[in-house]
Design a protein around this motif. Sequence first.
Motif, PDB file in Angstrom:
ATOM      1  N   GLU A 121       1.199   6.128  -6.999  1.00 45.43           N
ATOM      2  CA  GLU A 121       0.481   7.181  -7.301  1.00 45.43           C
ATOM      3  C   GLU A 121       0.457   8.764  -6.897  1.00 45.43           C
ATOM      4  O   GLU A 121       0.544   9.368  -7.610  1.00 45.43           O
ATOM      5  CB  GLU A 121      -1.228   6.944  -5.989  1.00 45.43           C
ATOM      6  N   ASP A 132       0.979  -1.355   0.459  1.00 47.06           N
ATOM      7  CA  ASP A 132      -0.123  -0.044   0.492  1.00 47.06           C
ATOM      8  C   ASP A 132       0.666   0.795  -0.309  1.00 47.06           C
ATOM      9  O   ASP A 132       0.607   1.998  -0.550  1.00 47.06           O
ATOM     10  CB  ASP A 132      -1.212   0.194   1.408  1.00 47.06           C
ATOM     11  N   THR A 180       2.107   1.845  -3.220  1.00 51.06           N
ATOM     12  CA  THR A 180       1.021   2.148  -4.222  1.00 51.06           C
ATOM     13  C   THR A 180       0.979   3.630  -3.982  1.00 51.06           C
ATOM     14  O   THR A 180       0.753   4.823  -5.352  1.00 51.06           O
ATOM     15  CB  THR A 180      -0.383   1.269  -3.770  1.00 51.06           C
ATOM     16  N   GLU A 181       0.602   3.823  -2.996  1.00 53.97           N
ATOM     17  CA  GLU A 181       0.571   5.315  -2.024  1.00 53.97           C
ATOM     18  C   GLU A 181       1.485   6.583  -3.315  1.00 53.97           C
ATOM     19  O   GLU A 181       2.059   7.598  -3.674  1.00 53.97           O
ATOM     20  CB  GLU A 181       1.183   5.557  -0.620  1.00 53.97           C
TER      21      GLU A 181
END
Length: 185
Positions: free
Chosen positions: A59, A52, A55-56
């Motif tokens: 992104e 996560d 991913t953060e």
Amino acid sequence: MNPIYLAAAEESSDKNPLIPEPYDIFWSAVCLLVIGFAFYKYVIPRLTKVLDERTEKIEGGIAKAEIVQAEAQATLQQYQEQLAEARLEAARIREEARTQGQTILAQMRTDAQAEADRIVAAGHSQLEAQRQQIVTELRSELGRTAVDLAEKIIGQSVADEAKQAASIDRFLQELDANAGIGVGR
């Protein structure tokens, strides 16, 4: 052969060696459940958390890149607008300079023509003054010469200045009339 080996050989001949014993299956299942529970409780949340975060970050990096790209695009557009404005301003300044140059040239031509006209007029007036001076000098010289000639022809002296001036003027008028030259010219 040894009787122990024979007893073991008889027992083992009834069973398939590939199928484990039920107690082995039970303890293997218990170990698998304990390892699975520990994996599910500790490893998977950490792995999920790391994924996560990645991913953060990805992104966020993509969002930052999009923001930076949008800012760069806006800056480029602003630069192009300023460049276009600068080009228009330069064209306007060139046109103003060209107009001012033409105005200055026209003014200089007018001033030069006026100066030339003034010089020509001064030359004409100077020539006229010199002409008048020469005519006056020639009249007096011609008058003296006429008096001298008259004295030589008559044989006597023409001493009276009033008669002498009248004779000179009459002679010059006759000379002007015969030659076609005007005194004022």
